[in-house]
Scaffold this active site. Structure first.
Site: not given
Ligand code: MOS
Length: 753
Positions: A637, A641, A710, A712
């Site tokens: 998007l 960021t 994105v 994690e």
């Molecule tokens: Mo997360 S570690 O599912 O905010």
């Protein structure tokens, strides 16, 4: 496919006429943050002067509270109240959290038992923070101390299975592994890690009659609102929860803590607003952390590199309270093809602080073992580690046979290799020198799930043609404000400056909040639906209004661009149309839920990490010289960021590989390092050249806009790539994280270097 508003003569997001979607747009709330005028929870100015609460944590890990002497604290200057287990007002009992999305009551001081070191046991409120802090120091707690069990050090794969869960076995792992001509069988260990959010958990609360207003720093608006209401035994609609700006969440604030409960109770008691904040030291024990793991990885392959057997068993610890399990093996299930498979988890209940979700729970730990095991296997096979991944690329989810919704792992690997110069890697370790530094390259795969949850949003258009997005969503520093603004501008065909975004409020249309990298897909899809519905409503008004140039239609030919609605050369501004027809504005809702058939596909995000390290052969110090991640994670998007999310995750991967870890004091079950001077998070000077690149992708199966997430993905595999680079640089495998200089040096000495 998830539901799309039926009036969609054209799909504005697909057309992306003003090219706003994907663009590196600056942060919507950036000016407020850099000028210090974005009010975080503890800074919110309440309607009347507040009092300040300070919590008193336990100094034992296990035992019973015999008495709490609050007399001195109560007599101290400015003190308004002091509480412990013995006199705290009534609250609902603690819930067992059955799943991630269920509200969890968090009664303060419920039991006379202490379950972990640093559990809150008393609370003092005074007119100033200084007076409250001084009075809190006068609280005397008398404990009956029991010897805590705090050592997590399993020898083999023993341990209890998480409730209701058994190992996943496909084929016959044991036989296939025993028969495999080439094998890796090794154990990795990761320490507890701490989120270290810049902003500690904090609350400002006040009451007006029986209505509570609470500004808190939490990731999940609805869930926290309901959980707090349940704890206080009041209707949820009597709790107005706001969380406008959040100084980092990373999972720490997907749970919530005594600051909310105690601020609310105390404010009701003394009839004035109350602010409560955790100190940095209290954050370490009193909230949650990523628990330690022991990870046992086994891989068996044929000489040409085909995996025949794979296993990953994760052991981890839980506190006596809470039931979060670090599921370090799950990510390995869709990753590589291998006909015989065994994965699962084992848990140990110990007298330790509460384990919880931290950025990429599961992947954050498990990849540190599994992606290094792949590296070790590649070396044994004499195959390039990147090619080993390509050789074992599955056609369908190797665990359950489901097709992938989209999967560009091989493209990530190939593109990254080319950009990074992977062909320059010397496969024999320790051959590349730079003075006293020895250099090496490493790589690893990134994988993380993607999901969509039910959510709503509303769009309001006013007589100035301004679109206001409203959603009970959060921005934990990820860019939510900005991307929702972009979606609104693009769907409505208006410039960004004509969009306002209001989130972080329980009275707005509900969305789950931020977590599990579901935020952008979930909140964004609901906003897209709201936008499509508002377009439809505007078209209906225009073609029915004799004063409009669009009168009479045809409806399906209406276009929205630059704030103008048009049918070929007949046009007017949205503002003019709304001013005539809806001078008070027009509000329309949108809603998204997972498609009925969403389980038909295996939906993940992917990436490939490449790292160059230099190792000081005299001190064992590891420096990350270059790092590149290439990712495929659905429609991006906002390139800025999203890149920031990914590089932030990668930097965290460096931390998990090299510096981060909480050491337990075996006597007390406390963390020895309790602040950011001793808990080492990588800083600017620790990171060399760093970049994240995103491949074009629209995952049509994921949601109407093709968004995944994105938040994690970046940390997944990043630390393993660092560890693999260390091996390539000097021939030392350290399987006990973090890979600190002493461990590298010991390895070098063992090699006679
Ligand atoms: Mo997360 S570690 O599912 O905010």
């Amino acid at each position: 496919m998830t539901q799309v508003a039926d009036w969609a003569g054209s799909n504005p997001i697909k057309e992306n006429r003003s090219r706003l979607i994907g663009k590196a747009v600056d942060r919507y709330e950036g000016p407020l943050k850099v000028s210090g005028t974005a009010a975080y929870a503890h800074e919110v100015v309440p309607p009347s002067p507040p009092a300040y609460g300070v919590m008193v944590p336990s100094t034992i890990a296990r035992g019973r509270i015999l008495s709490v002497d609050l007399a001195a604290a109560r007599a101290a200057p400015g003190v308004a109240l002091a509480w412990s287990h013995f006199d705290v007002p009534e609250q609902a009992p603690r819930n067992v959290m059955l799943n991630f999305f269920q509200p969890l009551t968090t009664p303060a001081f419920e039991f006379d038992r202490v379950s972990y070191w640093g559990e809150q046991v008393a609370f003092v409120v005074a007119d100033t923070l200084e007076n409250a802090t001084a009075a809190a120091a006068l609280v005397k707690v008398d404990y009956e101390i029991e010897a805590p069990e705090v050592t997590f050090d399993p020898i083999g794969d023993e341990g209890e299975h998480p409730p209701g869960e058994s190992d996943v076995q496909v084929g016959d792992f044991a036989a296939a592994f025993a028969a495999a001509p080439v094998r890796v069988d090794a154990v990795w260990r990761t320490p507890p890690q701490n989120h270290c959010t810049m902003e500690p958990c904090a609350t400002t609360a006040w009451w007006e009659g029986d209505k509570l207003t609470v500004h808190a720093s939490v990731q999940l608006v609805r869930k926290t609102q309901h959980g707090l209401a349940e704890t206080l035994k009041i209707p949820p609609e009597n709790v107005h929860l706001l969380t406008r700006y959040i100084g980092g969440g990373f999972g720490a604030k997907a749970s919530w803590y005594e600051d909310l409960t105690l601020a609310a109770l105390a404010s009701r008691e003394i009839g004035r607003p109350v602010k409560v904040a955790f100190t940095r030291q209290q954050m370490m024990h009193g909230t949650i952390h990523r628990p330690a793991t022991r990870l046992h990885a086994r891989l068996g392959a044929t000489p040409d590199g085909k995996l025949t057997a794979m296993s990953l068993i994760t052991q981890t610890h839980l506190g006596r309270v809470g039931n979060f399990v670090e599921r370090g093996s799950n990510f390995s299930r869709p990753l590589y093809s291998a006909p015989n498979r065994l994965t699962g988890h084992r848990i140990f209940h110990l007298d330790l602080p509460v384990a919880g979700a931290m950025r990429a729970p599961g992947e954050g730990s498990g990849t540190l073992a599994f992606e290094c095991a792949m590296d070790e296997l590649a070396e044994k096979l004499g195959i390039d580690p990147l090619e080993l991944r390509v050789i074992n690329e599955p056609e369908v989810n190797p665990e359950d046979g489901r097709p992938f919704s989209s999967r560009q792992l091989t493209r990530c690997l190939r593109e990254g290799a080319e950009r990074f110069g992977w062909d320059k890697r010397v496969s024999v370790p320790g051959r590349v020198r730079d003075g006293r530094w020895t250099l090496g390259l490493g790589m690893a795969t990134a994988i993380r799930g993607s999901s969509l949850l039910p959510a709503k949003a509303s769009f309001t258009v006013d007589a100035e043609g301004v679109i206001t997005v409203k959603q009970g969503m959060t921005d934990i520093g990820t860019g939510t404000y900005t991307v929702l603004g972009q979606i609104a501008a693009e769907t409505m065909g208006v410039p960004l400056k004509s969009v306002r975004v209001e989130i972080g409020d329980s009275e707005l249309p509900p969305a789950p909040g931020s977590g599990g990298q579901f935020g952008a897909a979930t909140a964004g899809s609901a906003c897209f639906e709201a936008g499509m519905n508002l377009r439809k409503a505007i078209v209906e008004i225009a073609v029915a209004d004799p004063a409009s140039p669009l009168y009479g239609g045809p409806s399906e030919n209406v276009t929205f661009q630059d704030g103008i609605v048009a049918i070929s050369n007949r046009s007017e501004t949205i503002a003019e149309l709304i001013r005539r027809n809806r001078p008070d504005g027009l509000t329309v809702e949108g809603e998204i839920k997972p498609a009925e058939d969403s389980g038909k596909w295996s939906t993940q995000t992917y990436g490939a990490h490449f790292v160059e390290v230099g190792i000081d052969t005299v001190t064992g110090e590891v420096r990350v010289r270059r790092m590149l991640g290439v990712f495929a994670a659905g429609r991006i998007l906002n390139y800025k960021t999203a890149r920031s999310q990914l590089t932030g995750g990668m930097i965290w991967g460096v931390g998990s590989a090299l510096t981060e870890g909480n050491a337990f004091d075996p006597r007390y079950g406390s963390f020895i390092n309790q602040d950011m001077a001793a808990y080492l998070v990588p800083v600017q000077a620790d990171i060399g050249e760093l970049d994240a690149i995103m491949l074009d992708e629209e995952d049509e199966k994921a949601n109407p806009m093709g968004i995944k997430g994105v938040g994690e993905l970046g940390i997944s595999g990043a630390g393993a790539a660092v560890a693999n680079a260390i091996y390539n640089a000097c021939g030392v495998r350290v399987r006990d994280y973090p890979i600190t200089p002493d461990k590298v040096l010991a390895g070098l000495m063992a090699l006679g270097k």
